[in-house]
Every structure is written in C-alpha cells, then in structure tokens.
Design an enzyme around this catalytic site. Sequence first.
Site, PDB file in Angstrom:
ATOM      1  N   CYS A 118     -15.806 -20.266  -4.958  1.00 45.01           N
ATOM      2  CA  CYS A 118     -17.201 -19.834  -5.005  1.00 45.01           C
ATOM      3  C   CYS A 118     -17.293 -18.425  -5.595  1.00 45.01           C
ATOM      4  O   CYS A 118     -17.061 -18.224  -6.774  1.00 45.01           O
ATOM      5  CB  CYS A 118     -17.829 -19.951  -3.622  1.00 45.01           C
ATOM      6  SG  CYS A 118     -19.633 -19.940  -3.638  1.00 45.01           S
ATOM      7  N   HIS A 219     -16.753 -25.384  -2.272  1.00 45.34           N
ATOM      8  CA  HIS A 219     -15.821 -25.080  -1.182  1.00 45.34           C
ATOM      9  C   HIS A 219     -15.021 -26.334  -0.843  1.00 45.34           C
ATOM     10  O   HIS A 219     -15.390 -27.102   0.056  1.00 45.34           O
ATOM     11  CB  HIS A 219     -16.588 -24.589   0.050  1.00 45.34           C
ATOM     12  CG  HIS A 219     -17.103 -23.195  -0.086  1.00 45.34           C
ATOM     13  ND1 HIS A 219     -16.392 -22.098   0.344  1.00 45.34           N
ATOM     14  CD2 HIS A 219     -18.254 -22.720  -0.628  1.00 45.34           C
ATOM     15  CE1 HIS A 219     -17.081 -20.999   0.088  1.00 45.34           C
ATOM     16  NE2 HIS A 219     -18.218 -21.351  -0.505  1.00 45.34           N
ATOM     17  N   GLU A 221     -12.350 -26.681   0.783  1.00 48.73           N
ATOM     18  CA  GLU A 221     -11.788 -26.669   2.141  1.00 48.73           C
ATOM     19  C   GLU A 221     -12.754 -27.233   3.171  1.00 48.73           C
ATOM     20  O   GLU A 221     -12.340 -27.565   4.287  1.00 48.73           O
ATOM     21  CB  GLU A 221     -11.369 -25.253   2.541  1.00 48.73           C
ATOM     22  CG  GLU A 221     -12.489 -24.257   2.716  1.00 48.73           C
ATOM     23  CD  GLU A 221     -13.050 -23.704   1.416  1.00 48.73           C
ATOM     24  OE1 GLU A 221     -14.077 -23.016   1.463  1.00 48.73           O
ATOM     25  OE2 GLU A 221     -12.435 -23.950   0.345  1.00 48.73           O
TER      26      GLU A 221
END
Length: 241
Positions: A118, A219, A221
């Site tokens: 990001c 993102h 994750e």
Amino acid sequence: MRARPVVGLTPDQGKTAERPGRPSMPRYELKEAYAEAVLAAGGLPIVLPYSDDDAAAREAVALCDALVVTGGAFDIPPEAYGAAAHRLLGEMKPHRTQYERRVLRYALESRKPVLGVCGGMQLMAVELGGTLYQDIRDEIPSALDHEQKTDPRIPGHAARVEPGTHLGRIVGVERLEVNSTHHQAVRDPGRARVSAVAPDGVVEAIELADRFAIGVEWHPELLPGAEHLALYRALVEAART
C-alpha cells in the site's frame, strides 16, 4: 543462514491514550497480520524502530534478510517527488517516511528482497524516481472507489496482472481480487515497471525487473487465498538465496 530468514517490518506511529495524570505517549503500532503472514511464509518478523541515525538504519537493514515496508493512513510529503501540495493532501508522518526511505534505499542498494504494501508501494515508486496522484477521486474522476467501505479482509475490486512479470509468476493468475484502502496512487513508477492495474487503469503493483523488489497497492496479508500468501512466501524464499 538462519533456519528462518529475518524479515524487517516498518511500524506505524501512534499514541497511547491520555489518562488523568498520565499524558499520551508515542508508541509503535503494527497490524498483527503482517507478522502472521511472514511467519506463515517461513520467515521471522522483526520490527524496525525509527532512528535519525543513518548508521542505525544501515545496521537494521544489515540484520535483515528481507524488508517489508508497510502501509498506513497517511500521505507521503509531495516535496519527496517534486510536487506542490494538493488541496486534498492528507495527514503526513515525515519522521516515519524519512526512516522508511533510508531502510528502503539501503535494502535496494544491497539487493535484499523488498515488498512494499500500500503506502510502502507508493514510497517505493517515489524512491525509484516516480510520482503520485495525491487524491485519486479528484485527479482521476473516472476511477473506482479505492477506499472501500467494507471489511478489508474482503476484496473490493479486481486487478489485472501483467504477463511476464515477477508478480505474475508468483501469484500464478492473470486476475486477482484485491482489497483497496488508499486515496493516493502511483502516477509514474519511475525506474520500476507496472505489474498490475485496476479496471480503471490505476496502478496496483510495480516491480524491478532484475530482482525481488515488488510493491502492491493492496494488503495481501489480510486476504484469504494462496495467491496472496504467495507474495510473502516468495519474499521469504528470495531471502534464503
């Protein structure tokens, strides 16, 4: 080589709550998902504390086998890429940005694997000579809403992965469903190449062609699916070599 490659994570800046007789104090903040993704990928995550000491930044990078420059709800100062401030420029965290530029620069110089997430991707573009849109809605009126109002663990839009890129090889698909929590975007990737774009043309990923240095605007994750964890697995695998 250690059993688990050490992956440095840059934290965000926050403050403790103010209480009677107890003033607010600065603290580091890091979403657990970053560390969990690195652990799941076979790496050992460590948090890199900020320092104005250039030698400390170099030594921090030297301790790491790879680096993740994380995201956050703040903007990169526009003077970092030679631009005037836009009227919709958001909060900035100059101390964090200065430190992240140092460790990113040293990681790139030493050719250590880097993943920018990001805002970390945006900083990577700036460090590589690129520029940013300071507000997507204002500067790209036809763009999708890149600040999704839904749970970031749920995708907000698609991204087309460019064929023949490192990203394409890693994720193994031509289309990804990604989350989207940013109001700025890469305008010019500088020395990087674009490796994914949203349906509206907004850059979703960049990379260097000659090494593992990848930035993604989403993102991974936070998202389910092997293709998203694959980015962290690839980072850790690159750190082993």
